[in-house]
Design a protein around this motif. Structure first.
Motif, PDB file in Angstrom:
ATOM      1  N   TYR A   1       3.026   7.334  -5.676  1.00  0.00           N
ATOM      2  CA  TYR A   1       2.924   7.167  -4.455  1.00  0.00           C
ATOM      3  C   TYR A   1       3.545   8.361  -3.490  1.00  0.00           C
ATOM      4  O   TYR A   1       2.984   8.514  -2.395  1.00  0.00           O
ATOM      5  N   MET A   2       4.576   9.124  -4.076  1.00  0.00           N
ATOM      6  CA  MET A   2       5.018  10.105  -3.257  1.00  0.00           C
ATOM      7  C   MET A   2       4.488  11.576  -3.827  1.00  0.00           C
ATOM      8  O   MET A   2       4.256  11.904  -4.981  1.00  0.00           O
ATOM      9  N   ASN A   3       4.327  12.558  -3.007  1.00  0.00           N
ATOM     10  CA  ASN A   3       3.953  13.931  -3.525  1.00  0.00           C
ATOM     11  C   ASN A   3       5.178  14.695  -4.259  1.00  0.00           C
ATOM     12  O   ASN A   3       4.971  15.672  -5.021  1.00  0.00           O
ATOM     13  N   GLN A   4       6.476  14.162  -4.065  1.00  0.00           N
ATOM     14  CA  GLN A   4       7.442  14.848  -4.711  1.00  0.00           C
ATOM     15  C   GLN A   4       7.943  14.461  -6.052  1.00  0.00           C
ATOM     16  O   GLN A   4       8.807  13.484  -5.962  1.00  0.00           O
TER      17      GLN A   4
ATOM     18  N   ALA B   1      -2.694   2.133  -5.436  1.00  0.00           N
ATOM     19  CA  ALA B   1      -2.079   1.562  -4.293  1.00  0.00           C
ATOM     20  C   ALA B   1      -2.180   1.870  -2.986  1.00  0.00           C
ATOM     21  O   ALA B   1      -2.191   0.911  -1.899  1.00  0.00           O
ATOM     22  N   GLY B   2      -2.417   3.264  -2.762  1.00  0.00           N
ATOM     23  CA  GLY B   2      -2.351   3.653  -1.357  1.00  0.00           C
ATOM     24  C   GLY B   2      -3.612   3.757  -0.877  1.00  0.00           C
ATOM     25  O   GLY B   2      -3.784   4.005   0.481  1.00  0.00           O
ATOM     26  N   CYS B   3      -4.759   3.256  -1.631  1.00  0.00           N
ATOM     27  CA  CYS B   3      -6.281   3.427  -1.124  1.00  0.00           C
ATOM     28  C   CYS B   3      -6.311   2.331  -0.137  1.00  0.00           C
ATOM     29  O   CYS B   3      -5.972   1.227  -0.194  1.00  0.00           O
ATOM     30  N   ALA B   4      -7.018   2.739   0.950  1.00  0.00           N
ATOM     31  CA  ALA B   4      -7.542   1.687   2.146  1.00  0.00           C
ATOM     32  C   ALA B   4      -8.393   0.770   1.572  1.00  0.00           C
ATOM     33  O   ALA B   4      -8.392  -0.440   1.640  1.00  0.00           O
ATOM     34  N   SER B   5      -9.728   1.202   0.609  1.00  0.00           N
ATOM     35  CA  SER B   5     -10.608   0.437   0.240  1.00  0.00           C
ATOM     36  C   SER B   5      -9.837  -0.078  -1.210  1.00  0.00           C
ATOM     37  O   SER B   5      -9.186   0.669  -2.067  1.00  0.00           O
ATOM     38  N   LYS B   6     -10.207  -1.123  -1.618  1.00  0.00           N
ATOM     39  CA  LYS B   6      -9.841  -1.778  -3.043  1.00  0.00           C
ATOM     40  C   LYS B   6     -10.704  -2.051  -3.940  1.00  0.00           C
ATOM     41  O   LYS B   6     -10.773  -2.593  -4.886  1.00  0.00           O
ATOM     42  N   THR B   7     -11.937  -1.814  -3.476  1.00  0.00           N
ATOM     43  CA  THR B   7     -13.369  -2.098  -4.217  1.00  0.00           C
ATOM     44  C   THR B   7     -13.337  -0.916  -5.344  1.00  0.00           C
ATOM     45  O   THR B   7     -13.187   0.094  -5.033  1.00  0.00           O
TER      46      THR B   7
ATOM     47  N   VAL C   1      -4.125   9.410  -9.934  1.00  0.00           N
ATOM     48  CA  VAL C   1      -3.974  10.709  -9.463  1.00  0.00           C
ATOM     49  C   VAL C   1      -5.184  11.080  -8.660  1.00  0.00           C
ATOM     50  O   VAL C   1      -4.884  11.637  -7.631  1.00  0.00           O
ATOM     51  N   TYR C   2      -6.395  10.588  -9.151  1.00  0.00           N
ATOM     52  CA  TYR C   2      -7.583  11.148  -8.376  1.00  0.00           C
ATOM     53  C   TYR C   2      -7.433  10.461  -7.084  1.00  0.00           C
ATOM     54  O   TYR C   2      -7.878  11.175  -6.141  1.00  0.00           O
ATOM     55  N   ASP C   3      -7.233   9.138  -6.897  1.00  0.00           N
ATOM     56  CA  ASP C   3      -7.501   8.640  -5.655  1.00  0.00           C
ATOM     57  C   ASP C   3      -6.166   9.024  -4.617  1.00  0.00           C
ATOM     58  O   ASP C   3      -6.474   9.471  -3.574  1.00  0.00           O
ATOM     59  N   ALA C   4      -5.265   9.408  -5.350  1.00  0.00           N
ATOM     60  CA  ALA C   4      -4.119   9.838  -4.581  1.00  0.00           C
ATOM     61  C   ALA C   4      -4.399  11.367  -3.954  1.00  0.00           C
ATOM     62  O   ALA C   4      -4.245  11.721  -2.922  1.00  0.00           O
ATOM     63  N   THR C   5      -5.008  12.024  -4.898  1.00  0.00           N
ATOM     64  CA  THR C   5      -5.533  13.440  -4.408  1.00  0.00           C
ATOM     65  C   THR C   5      -6.474  13.398  -3.203  1.00  0.00           C
ATOM     66  O   THR C   5      -6.405  14.290  -2.527  1.00  0.00           O
TER      67      THR C   5
ATOM     68  N   ASN D   1       0.816  -1.225  -0.001  1.00  0.00           N
ATOM     69  CA  ASN D   1       0.143  -0.037  -0.052  1.00  0.00           C
ATOM     70  C   ASN D   1       0.596   1.293   0.160  1.00  0.00           C
ATOM     71  O   ASN D   1       0.468   2.113   0.838  1.00  0.00           O
ATOM     72  N   PRO D   2       1.829   1.417  -0.855  1.00  0.00           N
ATOM     73  CA  PRO D   2       2.768   2.643  -0.993  1.00  0.00           C
ATOM     74  C   PRO D   2       1.908   3.797  -1.137  1.00  0.00           C
ATOM     75  O   PRO D   2       1.008   3.731  -2.113  1.00  0.00           O
ATOM     76  N   GLY D   3       2.110   4.893  -0.423  1.00  0.00           N
ATOM     77  CA  GLY D   3       1.294   6.159  -0.773  1.00  0.00           C
ATOM     78  C   GLY D   3       0.382   6.352   0.798  1.00  0.00           C
ATOM     79  O   GLY D   3      -0.032   7.455   0.969  1.00  0.00           O
ATOM     80  N   SER D   4      -0.013   5.165   1.326  1.00  0.00           N
ATOM     81  CA  SER D   4      -0.925   5.252   2.410  1.00  0.00           C
ATOM     82  C   SER D   4      -0.365   5.903   3.584  1.00  0.00           C
ATOM     83  O   SER D   4      -0.917   6.336   4.457  1.00  0.00           O
ATOM     84  N   GLU D   5       1.170   5.773   3.825  1.00  0.00           N
ATOM     85  CA  GLU D   5       2.027   6.378   4.727  1.00  0.00           C
ATOM     86  C   GLU D   5       3.062   6.843   3.909  1.00  0.00           C
ATOM     87  O   GLU D   5       3.778   6.196   2.889  1.00  0.00           O
ATOM     88  N   GLY D   6       3.529   8.172   4.432  1.00  0.00           N
ATOM     89  CA  GLY D   6       4.658   8.580   3.751  1.00  0.00           C
ATOM     90  C   GLY D   6       4.428   9.289   2.572  1.00  0.00           C
ATOM     91  O   GLY D   6       3.406   9.288   1.950  1.00  0.00           O
ATOM     92  N   GLY D   7       5.291   9.978   2.022  1.00  0.00           N
ATOM     93  CA  GLY D   7       5.128  10.792   0.723  1.00  0.00           C
ATOM     94  C   GLY D   7       4.775  11.986   0.884  1.00  0.00           C
ATOM     95  O   GLY D   7       4.696  12.917   0.165  1.00  0.00           O
TER      96      GLY D   7
END
Length: 933
Positions: free
Chosen positions: A244-247, A198-204, A302-306, A101-107
């Protein structure tokens, strides 16, 4: 007959908003085809499961497994000894890492350049100067079974990488070869599902292939000169993209080179190519769909990450060429999913495309209307291999332009080749074409971005449609053939309308409501200009010139030509010479040496050259005055007769009406009225309204009143003649703050010892190991010590305003001019200052405020704004001075050890708190474990 689903499953589907799935409980949509597998592979990466499980692919092509448990991967994550491509060696490097789940923490966070990742531990080669490795490795985040000995099961996203081994890049920016993304689900998804980020808590899944409105994609002709693209080649560069990361700049180090390119400008070109491919006549439906699925998937990432809070910027809110590929993916997905069954999610997807309401993407942050405060600002951060600009000229107010780095005004100006201008702008031309082909200009909702791209396209045409490494051939030919057809400005039949007449310093100009084409330039006879009732000559000047080809650091930062005669040549003139670029301007005149705004492509000698005093640029018709204005009381008039010999016109070919001669608003020597809005830049982080290191310094004003504040920490007592800030150690330095003795602080304004001023204070009593803030205030219009200056020093539990009544030094009134000349020639006086360790401590933060003699002085320096931890206000807002220069951040950021908030190139004044011996709670993010020796 399809399988039935339970009522609970139906309720779950309703909760996702995809109403079509529950239209008929007895006949749900078909599930994605699966195959029972215990092992499967892609891109050189193999997944091994504890037992065979249903395995399938999302519509994007990425794998999912239903209930599978990953016991191992190939290649397994292990430690490796090897060699860099500079022949240096490394040992015990963790390779082939896997993140869950990269992106759920860090970044996120204040400094994403040091946000850890678990893919690869490679550091920079020992041959590199010590510096932070981009996205440093954290072994706790590498959950590959080979590294942990543990299996991976349960609903989650697994991102597995394959590292480059021997011959890896010495900078550590290219260390991964490939990537595979596996989503472990509880149940088989409906057919045509797009996976979640990949960073979403839900995978639905919330979007499906059945949601796509293919009628959004037009069919345009492929240019004859354009090469034929293949769907397979395009898809190979479309990830899964690293979001996954913001930079995104630092994501170069973890960008698998066989799945995506490393640099943002290249990614942007790949994406535009792929999007244009889906709109090109002759592309098969199968190829179109396959590429579009991958593009939509990237847009949904990009949408989910945003939605999850990811913001696409950096520690200093600078963009360079790294970030300009994210929004176009979002827009592409939103347009094709405009009729998606999940109304809630499709509306949120479209809302993030709104550049007015959601100004979080590079394209929207870096295009803006130029303001007077920006014009009255100096460029800084000189870099030898970049063209040194002259800032925004006076006549550019209200025109739309570009700023590659919102915290760095050095990236502004007229020059076409400025750092990152081409890197950003060429890919943007392709993106604007895509957006307009999709009918998304309204959805994008940033007219400034589109106007900037229209004017940049016009400059590109003006320069002969040059090739460029960041303008891929397919995109370039598409833009060449189709841009003007789909750009409303190029078919606008409305004449430009007058906004105002204005003047300042060297120029008089007429501003209109829209940009002019550079392809039609005026002549002197079209203008009528007077100064104090006398007509001025605007006739061009002709001579011959020679120039040396720009290369490396030679003649790049300040391109120069040598003229046979400098008579009549002035800063700001437009240059016409067959050996120079079309939109070249004079930036300096020093004898026969003339600075210009464009690089010199090839050496030339004794070439005819003309310097024009009138020109059209952006929204203005400009006249360069033969003698600079000296005050705002001079009466300036200007008029323009159309169509004129040059037949000036807008981008659509329509000329403005004649502008009768009338008085121009003369702003010479005036400060801007007050703080401007944050139209310039995104600031974010700790102080939402702050723009770090972006407050301007004056260019044309006379300074009378000035505040200088510096924050530092001593590591030992100060001794006599030690600098706090200086541009040299001599007593005639342009500006110097130092300990003349342990009894007195001395401040010198350049040129003469007689212009120095002293403030008695026991400097050796300043505490060691504490943040100290020193505030100095100067009134250059006063000639007595007590009224001319004030000084205070404060720290956490002490400090006070200093008694300066017994100060010595002669004040003869000329020091006002010295204050002004500190900002001459585009260089800030502190650029060569003492830095972090040149005296006893670390300079953390410098701010500067100024005004003319109408700006009221505070009664004393004891207010909260002058505390040791004072927040010196938002962009240009005070507490004293209409403008401020920020080199660093807040005290909280100091205490957190956050590096390099100030964006000042090699002279960055880094806020860092040194560890205090014996104090385990000193708050360090251990940049240092002890004070430097």
């Amino acid at each position: 007959m399809a399988e039935t689903i339970s009522n609970q499953d139906a309720l779950d589907m309703i909760a996702t908003g995809h109403a079509a799935l529950v239209a008929n409980l007895a006949e749900p949509p078909a599930l994605t085809p699966t195959e029972n597998l215990a092992t499967f592979s892609e891109r050189g990466i193999t997944w091994n499961l504890a037992a065979a499980a249903p395995v399938g692919k999302f519509i994007s092509g990425d794998y999912f497994a239903v209930g599978g448990v990953v016991t191992s991967t190939v290649p397994a994550s292990v430690q490796d000894d090897g060699t860099y491509n500079d022949a240096q060696t490394y040992t015990a490097r963790w390779v082939h890492g896997l993140m869950v789940n990269p992106g759920s923490e860090g970044g996120s966070g204040a400094n994403p350049s040091v946000t850890p990742q678990g893919f690869d531990s490679l550091q920079k080669s020992p041959a590199y100067a010590p510096s932070v490795t981009e996205f440093a490795y954290d072994h706790a985040l590498n959950l590959d079974p080979g590294a942990t000995g543990l299996s991976l099961g349960g609903v989650k996203s697994l991102v597995k990488t394959k590292s480059i081994l021997d011959g890896v890049d010495a900078s550590s920016r290219a260390k991964l070869e490939n990537v595979s993304l596996l989503t472990i689900l509880e149940a088989t998804p409906p057919d045509g599902a797009f996976r979640r980020w990949a960073g979403c808590a839900s995978k639905t899944p919330i979007f499906f292939a059945s949601d796509i409105d293919w009628t959004v994609l037009p069919s345009i002709a492929k240019p004859a000169a354009a090469t034929t693209l293949t769907a397979a080649d395009l898809i190979a560069k479309l990830g899964p993209l690293q979001t996954y990361m913001n930079q995104q700049l630092y994501a170069r180090g973890i960008a698998p080179y066989l799945a995506q390119q490393a640099y943002g400008a290249d990614i942007a070109n790949d994406i535009s190519q792929a999007m244009l491919f889906t709109m090109t006549a002759g592309t098969s439906t199968a190829d179109r769909n396959a590429v579009a699925y991958r593009l939509i998937q990237a847009g949904l990432d990009v949408y989910d990450a945003t939605e999850a809070g990811r913001r696409w910027s950096s520690a200093t809110f600078s963009f360079g060429g790294a970030h300009q590929w994210l929004k176009i993916l979002l827009v592409y997905a939103a347009r094709l999913l405009r009729n998606a069954a999940n109304v809630t999610e499709r509306n949120k997807l479209a809302a993030w495309c709104d550049g007015g309401a959601a100004r979080i993407f590079a394209e929207d942050m870096c295009t803006f209307s130029i303001t007077r405060e920006m014009i009255e600002s100096m460029p800084y951060e000189p870099i030898n291999t970049r063209l040194a600009p002259v800032g925004y000229p006076d006549w550019s107010e209200n025109s739309v332009d570009w700023l590659a780095k919102p915290s760095n005004l050095a990236s502004c100006g007229l020059a076409y080749e400025l750092a990152y201008r081409t890197v950003n702008s060429y890919p943007w031309l392709s993106q604007v074409l895509v957006a307009r082909l999709l009918g998304a200009e309204t959805m994008w909702n940033n007219p400034k971005f589109f106007e900037y791209c229209d004017t940049y396209y016009n400059k590109w045409v003006y320069r002969g449609r040059a090739t460029d490494p960041y303008f891929y051939a397919y995109n370039r030919f598409m833009v060449w053939d189709h841009y003007e057809t789909y750009a409303p400005a190029f078919s606008d039949a409305t004449a430009p309308t007058l906004v105002r007449r204005a003047a300042n310093a060297r120029y008089a100009w007429i501003e209109f409501n829209e940009p002019f084409s550079l392809l039609a330039q005026p002549v002197a006879a079209d203008f009528a200009v007077t100064v104090d009732g006398a007509g001025v000559s605007l006739a061009p000047v002709s001579t011959t010139a020679s120039g040396v080809k720009s290369s490396g650091s030679t003649n790049v930062s300040s391109p120069l030509i040598t003229v046979a005669s400098a008579a009549g040549i002035r800063v700001g003139q437009r240059v016409e010479c067959g050996s120079l670029a079309a939109d070249t301007f004079v930036t300096s005149v020093n004898g026969l040496s003339v600075g210009i705004s464009s690089l010199i492509a090839n050496a030339f000698s004794a070439q005819p050259i003309t310097f024009h005093n009138v020109f059209a640029y952006n929204r203005t018709l400009v006249a360069v005055l033969p003698a600079p204005l000296t005050t705002d009381t001079q009466l300036v008039t200007i008029g323009y007769t159309t169509p004129g010999a040059g037949y000036v016109h807008n981008l659509g070919g329509v000329a403005p009406a004649t502008v009768a001669v009338g008085a121009a608003t003369n702003n010479t020597g005036k400060l801007p009225a007050g703080p401007i809005s944050k139209d310039l830049a995104y600031s974010g982080a700790v102080k939402a309204d702050r723009q770090f290191s972006g407050g301007g310094t004056p260019r044309s004003q006379t300074l009378n009143r000035w505040r200088f504040s510096v924050r530092f920490m001593l590591k030992s007592k100060m001794a006599a003649n030690e600098n706090i800030v200086s541009v040299s150690t001599g007593s005639t330095a342009t500006f110097r703050v130092y300990a003349a003795s342990t009894q007195a602080l001395r401040v010198t304004f350049g040129g003469s010892v007689g212009q120095s001023i002293r403030a008695p204070y026991l400097l050796d009593d300043l505490p060691v190991g504490k943040v100290i803030t020193m505030h100095m205030m100067f009134d250059g219009s006063a000639l007595t010590q007590t009224t001319a200056k004030r000084l205070a020093v404060y720290w956490e539990d002490g400090g006070y305003e200093v008694d300066i009544s017994s100060s010595t030094g002669t004040l003869d009134g000329t020091w006002v001019g010295q204050m002004t000349t500190m900002f001459a020639n585009g260089f800030f006086a502190f650029a060569n200052g003492s830095g972090n360790d040149a005296f006893h401590g670390a300079i953390s933060e410098i701010t500067l405020g100024w005004g003319d003699n109408t700006l009221p002085l505070p009664a004393n320096l004891t207010g909260p704004q002058f505390a040791y931890n004072a927040d010196w206000g938002p962009n240009g807002a005070g507490p004293w001075g209409q403008n401020q220069w920020y080199f660093a951040g807040t005290l909280e950021e100091w205490n957190a050890g956050m590096p390099n908030r100030g964006d000042y190139g090699s002279y960055a004044l880094t806020p860092r708190r040194y560890a205090i011996p014996g104090d385990p709670d000193s708050g360090l993010a251990p940049l240092f474990t002890a004070p430097p020796a």
